[in-house]
Design an enzyme around this catalytic site. Structure first.
Site, PDB file in Angstrom:
ATOM      1  N   LYS A   3       0.864  -1.184   0.000  1.00 36.84           N
ATOM      2  CA  LYS A   3       0.000   0.000   0.000  1.00 36.84           C
ATOM      3  C   LYS A   3       0.894   1.225   0.000  1.00 36.84           C
ATOM      4  CE  LYS A   3      -4.532   0.541   0.060  1.00 36.84           C
ATOM      5  NZ  LYS A   3      -5.474  -0.343  -0.651  1.00 36.84           N
ATOM      6  N   THR A  39     -14.891  -2.488  -7.670  1.00 33.74           N
ATOM      7  CA  THR A  39     -14.958  -2.685  -6.220  1.00 33.74           C
ATOM      8  C   THR A  39     -16.414  -2.710  -5.762  1.00 33.74           C
ATOM      9  OG1 THR A  39     -12.826  -1.556  -5.955  1.00 33.74           O
ATOM     10  CG2 THR A  39     -14.168  -1.860  -3.980  1.00 33.74           C
ATOM     11  N   SER A  42      -8.066  -5.553 -11.085  1.00 31.63           N
ATOM     12  CA  SER A  42      -6.678  -5.161 -11.339  1.00 31.63           C
ATOM     13  C   SER A  42      -5.856  -6.352 -11.824  1.00 31.63           C
ATOM     14  CB  SER A  42      -6.046  -4.590 -10.064  1.00 31.63           C
ATOM     15  OG  SER A  42      -6.358  -3.222  -9.904  1.00 31.63           O
TER      16      SER A  42
END
Length: 418
Positions: free
Chosen positions: A103, A187, A354
């Site tokens: 991240k 998402t 992704s």
């Protein structure tokens, strides 16, 4: 208030105890493999130079290259990013993706930054960390307040540095640069699939099922839109400045149109086409405690804590944000017999899309929207079913089930490499 990193480590420790994990493996998984930090110089509109703190945390790559988003937010902290990177490891593992977790973030308020400043900041981030990212090293993607446009700037800077095309170095890109059509809604779409699977197990019928959603960005809007179109009654929505409630429900699309025109959701409560005269303003805190069937925290972490968990009335909590329920609050919700779909499953549609983008970039062969949609639906539904069956068989919560499945896979990969 318990930090996200504390919650993440408690969740790992709990899974490790059940799995009787080797102490060395637990130590490896408890800390990130790489902690990258830098100060990014940006020439501001007034002509002065300002430095912005930037981070890239690479948690574990036992299953494959690091994968995870980059967020631009004024409250980014290294502890938060460490927790998010750890959760990405478990998310990729649970989905069976060939990735580890990472991240990144920059401490900045993008709402107060010009397009020029955001561009230089994005390219500066790549300048700082280009040695550590790439298609087979670490593949960044959009996150909070980052967009396909920002990914295009980052990709451009990366390709300038490596001197060749490398579309699979970043995902969440514009379609023209190798992105895929479904990525922007993925998402929310994944959350919708999982939510549908959960409501069928709870025997909730869409037309009589009420939903409250905290957060009205890309994820919150898309899952709200999809649920509304499927017949669910969306009775509450919020953004960072407030919330609106109407027991009769309202259209997320009309609400978004109004928000774009007026600036905030709160300014839409009196617009008849959105919530009617029966609507009212409430706070984000009040939204979490509404008497609804489904509660979807889709904003930031640590929203349901020991302080308010007892007041949550929803039968189903779907974690579309990362870490919105603290470890202590999770125990309370379990005692209340609420089903909590953990973030590593609920919001995994984004990283799954992704992965699809990364695969297609690597092969130079692109699927149709319909084919991608069906693959996403099948993958998410299969993982939900596996997690649900494991939960029932071993008398576990959905979070415990998901974590045991995910952590075990990574731990075995670490052991095999040692």
């Amino acid at each position: 208030m318990e930090s996200e990193l504390t919650s993440a480590k408690k969740q790992l420790a709990s899974a490790a105890k059940v799995l009787d994990m080797d102490g060395k493996v637990l130590k490896t998984l408890s800390e990130p493999k790489n902690v990258l930090k830098d100060d990014i110089p940006v020439r501001m509109g007034a002509g002065d130079k300002k430095y912005f703190n930037a981070y890239r945390i690479q948690h574990n790559d036992a299953l494959g290259p690091f994968k995870g988003g980059i967020r631009f937010h004024p409250e980014v902290s290294i502890e938060e990013v460490k927790a998010l990177a750890m959760w990405m490891t478990w998310k990729c593992s649970l989905l069976g993706l060939p990735f580890g977790g990472a991240k990144g973030g920059i401490i900045v308020d993008p709402k107060k930054s010009s397009l020029h400043e955001l561009r230089d900041m994005s390219k500066g981030y790549v300048d700082s960390f280009s040695e550590f990212i790439g298609p087979d090293k670490d593949i960044p993607a959009p996150d909070v307040y980052t967009t396909p446009k920002i990914m295009s700037w980052m990709l451009d800077q990366y390709e300038l540095l490596v001197k060749h095309h490398a579309p699979s170095a970043f995902t969440g890109k514009p379609v023209e640069l190798g992105g895929i059509q479904i990525r922007e809604e993925a998402t929310g779409l994944g959350g919708f699939f999982v939510c549908n699977d959960a409501t069928s197990r709870l025997k909730l019928k869409p037309k009589s099922t009420t939903v409250a959603i905290q957060g009205f960005g890309n994820v919150g809007f898309n899952i709200a839109r999809l649920l509304h179109d499927a017949g669910y009654k969306v009775v509450a929505l919020s953004d960072s400045r407030g919330a609106i409630y109407n027991k009769s429900g309202f259209s997320p699309e009309k609400t978004m149109t109004c928000k774009l025109e007026k600036g905030t959701i709160a300014d839409c409560y009196s617009v008849g086409s959105v919530v009617s005269d029966k609507g009212k303003l409430i706070t984000n805190e009040e939204l979490l405690e509404l008497d609804v069937d489904i509660l979807i925290p889709a904003a930031l972490g640590n929203q349901i804590t020991l302080k308010n968990a007892d007041n949550v009335k929803a039968k189903l909590v779907v974690e579309m944000a990362n870490g919105p329920v603290s470890a202590g609050a999770d125990r309370i919700l379990n005692e209340k017999k609420a089903m909590v779909i953990p973030d590593i499953l609920a919001n995994s549609g984004g990283v799954t899309a992704s992965y699809f983008e990364w695969v297609q970039n690597n092969y130079g062969y692109y699927w149709s929207y319909t084919e991608t949609y069906e693959k996403l639906k099948q993958m998410l539904s299969n993982v939900f079913e596996t997690t649900f069956k494991n939960s029932n068989k071993n008398k576990l919560s959905m979070r415990e089930s998901a974590y045991l499945l995910a952590v075990d896979r990574v731990a075995k990969a670490v052991e095999l490499r040692s």
